[in-house]
Scaffold this motif. Sequence first.
Motif, PDB file in Angstrom:
ATOM      1  N   THR A 243       0.866  -1.176   0.000  1.00 19.87           N
ATOM      2  CA  THR A 243       0.000   0.000   0.000  1.00 19.87           C
ATOM      3  C   THR A 243       0.901   1.224   0.000  1.00 19.87           C
ATOM      4  O   THR A 243       1.697   1.417   0.929  1.00 19.87           O
ATOM      5  N   GLY A 244       0.819   2.033  -1.036  1.00 21.98           N
ATOM      6  CA  GLY A 244       1.630   3.235  -1.114  1.00 21.98           C
ATOM      7  C   GLY A 244       1.172   4.272  -0.105  1.00 21.98           C
ATOM      8  O   GLY A 244       0.047   4.240   0.389  1.00 21.98           O
ATOM      9  N   PHE A 245       2.067   5.201   0.210  1.00 22.60           N
ATOM     10  CA  PHE A 245       1.694   6.276   1.138  1.00 22.60           C
ATOM     11  C   PHE A 245       2.530   7.517   0.856  1.00 22.60           C
ATOM     12  O   PHE A 245       3.575   7.452   0.189  1.00 22.60           O
ATOM     13  N   MET A 246       2.036   8.646   1.345  1.00 23.95           N
ATOM     14  CA  MET A 246       2.739   9.912   1.186  1.00 23.95           C
ATOM     15  C   MET A 246       2.971  10.542   2.553  1.00 23.95           C
ATOM     16  O   MET A 246       2.109  10.484   3.434  1.00 23.95           O
ATOM     17  N   PHE A 294       6.104   7.073  -1.081  1.00 16.13           N
ATOM     18  CA  PHE A 294       6.688   5.764  -0.766  1.00 16.13           C
ATOM     19  C   PHE A 294       5.822   4.689  -1.421  1.00 16.13           C
ATOM     20  O   PHE A 294       4.606   4.655  -1.210  1.00 16.13           O
ATOM     21  N   LEU A 295       6.444   3.820  -2.213  1.00  8.19           N
ATOM     22  CA  LEU A 295       5.721   2.750  -2.889  1.00  8.19           C
ATOM     23  C   LEU A 295       6.155   1.394  -2.336  1.00  8.19           C
ATOM     24  O   LEU A 295       6.374   0.438  -3.068  1.00  8.19           O
ATOM     25  N   HIS A 318       0.236  -0.165   6.867  1.00  6.27           N
ATOM     26  CA  HIS A 318      -0.018   0.966   7.753  1.00  6.27           C
ATOM     27  C   HIS A 318       1.015   1.033   8.879  1.00  6.27           C
ATOM     28  O   HIS A 318       1.424   2.125   9.302  1.00  6.27           O
ATOM     29  N   ARG A 319       1.452  -0.114   9.347  1.00  7.55           N
ATOM     30  CA  ARG A 319       2.527  -0.119  10.334  1.00  7.55           C
ATOM     31  C   ARG A 319       3.843   0.356   9.732  1.00  7.55           C
ATOM     32  O   ARG A 319       4.601   1.091  10.369  1.00  7.55           O
ATOM     33  N   PHE A 320       4.112  -0.069   8.496  1.00  8.69           N
ATOM     34  CA  PHE A 320       5.305   0.390   7.800  1.00  8.69           C
ATOM     35  C   PHE A 320       5.305   1.915   7.679  1.00  8.69           C
ATOM     36  O   PHE A 320       6.329   2.578   7.857  1.00  8.69           O
ATOM     37  N   MET A 321       4.163   2.480   7.352  1.00  9.21           N
ATOM     38  CA  MET A 321       4.057   3.928   7.164  1.00  9.21           C
ATOM     39  C   MET A 321       4.447   4.662   8.444  1.00  9.21           C
ATOM     40  O   MET A 321       5.254   5.602   8.418  1.00  9.21           O
ATOM     41  N   SER A 343      -2.369   7.380   3.357  1.00  9.91           N
ATOM     42  CA  SER A 343      -2.105   6.017   2.887  1.00  9.91           C
ATOM     43  C   SER A 343      -3.108   5.722   1.783  1.00  9.91           C
ATOM     44  O   SER A 343      -4.274   6.113   1.868  1.00  9.91           O
ATOM     45  N   ALA A 344      -2.651   5.038   0.743  1.00 12.55           N
ATOM     46  CA  ALA A 344      -3.498   4.829  -0.425  1.00 12.55           C
ATOM     47  C   ALA A 344      -4.749   4.036  -0.060  1.00 12.55           C
ATOM     48  O   ALA A 344      -4.656   3.020   0.631  1.00 12.55           O
ATOM     49  N   PRO A 345      -5.914   4.472  -0.526  1.00  9.33           N
ATOM     50  CA  PRO A 345      -7.129   3.683  -0.293  1.00  9.33           C
ATOM     51  C   PRO A 345      -7.198   2.434  -1.150  1.00  9.33           C
ATOM     52  O   PRO A 345      -8.067   1.586  -0.938  1.00  9.33           O
ATOM     53  N   GLN A 346      -6.281   2.299  -2.116  1.00 10.33           N
ATOM     54  CA  GLN A 346      -6.297   1.161  -3.031  1.00 10.33           C
ATOM     55  C   GLN A 346      -4.989   0.397  -2.921  1.00 10.33           C
ATOM     56  O   GLN A 346      -3.900   0.971  -2.986  1.00 10.33           O
ATOM     57  N   LEU A 347      -5.083  -0.911  -2.742  1.00 12.00           N
ATOM     58  CA  LEU A 347      -3.926  -1.785  -2.595  1.00 12.00           C
ATOM     59  C   LEU A 347      -3.090  -1.808  -3.862  1.00 12.00           C
ATOM     60  O   LEU A 347      -3.618  -1.881  -4.966  1.00 12.00           O
TER      61      LEU A 347
END
Length: 486
Positions: A243-246, A294-295, A318-321, A343-347
């Motif tokens: 799951t990507g995040f910013m 982050f991808l 989510h823990r990684f983020m 965190s991206a809503p799409q896997l």
Amino acid sequence: MRGVEQTEDRFLSSDIFEQGSRVFPPRNGQGVHMEEAREIPVYHSCDVLVVGGGPAGTAAALAAARTGADVVMLERYNHLGGLSTGGVVIWIDRMTDWEGNPVIQGFARDVFERLPPEGVAGPRKDLWGVKDDALAKYWRLRTSAFHGIVTWAPTIDPERLKLLSQEMLIEAGVRIVFHSWMALPILDGDACRGVVFESKEGRQALRARVVVDCTGDGDVFARAGGKFDEDIEEGDVHHSMNTGFMLGGVDMETWLAFRGGQEDAFKEFTQLGRETLGFFQTPYVSWRNDTALFLGPRQSGLSALDVDDITEVEIRSHRFMEAHCAFFRKHAPGFENAYMQLSAPQLGVRHTRRLSGVGRIERDQWARGVPFADEIGVSPSVSPKFPVISVPYGALVPERLDGLLAAGRHVSCDANSHGFMREIPQCWLTGQAAGAAAGLSAKAGVEPRALDIKALQGELVRQRVHLRAEGVPGAAPMPAAAQPAQ
């Protein structure tokens, strides 16, 4: 955790976070539940139904509508764009060849001509194809240079792309159906003639002359009995999930100066990250200096077709983020004021199924550079050692099923070729071709496999797709020699 290095066949490098222990124990389901037969109301009937509104689906719906077809777009989320928006894969991979010529055009051109300048970050057109060490180093850190060559591989504002995608389809007359999930295909013998879907209104049916499967996982053709490949190599970055995040509140120019200008310190930083976190991912640039993308970390040994596995990926991600945000705030220049933004809503799924089509893109084709007679698009190659790669219409057509085309990351190809055919520009390419073919087939009253290929190629050229097909007005000239670059 293992590292995957960049090679000619794998142009991404990454840390792969391996399976490990699970959050939840195994499920205890047993037996079956019998569902009663029932009548299902028909929501709508149309010429072309596109299932899945990601990059391929958006391009397919627009292309089909431009043929004059009545088109419905069925999408499970509240937006279009798929991984390029909801998955925050806002880095749009290379659309130019190694000389800087844009080969993925059509829908891609439509998008970038209409996105506002503040929603796009990437090199100027006069830099595409430039071989200069200083420029290549600068743009490599900004995801737009590979093998020492500057390319067109920009980053975008995902909200701008959501809005633009929506408006383009509405302008073209496409009926959009959000918050709706395909459940089953509607079959008439060996032909797909629509789907049954679920929404807040319950279960309904959508009938269509032609269905375009843009689910990314081949959900329609798999449930319709179509053949597919699912050979996943667990250690390959192309077959992992995340799951990507910013992170917001950052100064990416400060970070890039550290990463590109202090090589020894950066190596120590990454080693500390791996030792501290047990997994690690460094950020990509975004369309803004104050936002880091982050991808990853990319996770292997899990299936995107298993609900327990994808739940596991989301929990870990989510823990990684949170862990990455804390580590970067403490140790990374430019991240002192970083915060978890989204965190991206799409896997982020890279691979599940690939269609078994009447045609196929294969590794041994890369060096030949010969256009297929049924070429519907041209993809950049993974290395300057190879010429551009011809994409055949047959890669979108199932071996057996009628009334259906497939586009996006599940087109017919081998595992190596999937590494680039799953990227967003290639999904735009195959989606536009499938949509145009579906529209023409519906209007002509023929199955997609029987469609006149010259008619399709002519329509694609009219829609500004880059083709090299012989005998098609407006297509690029056939290359004099199909030899790989030396």
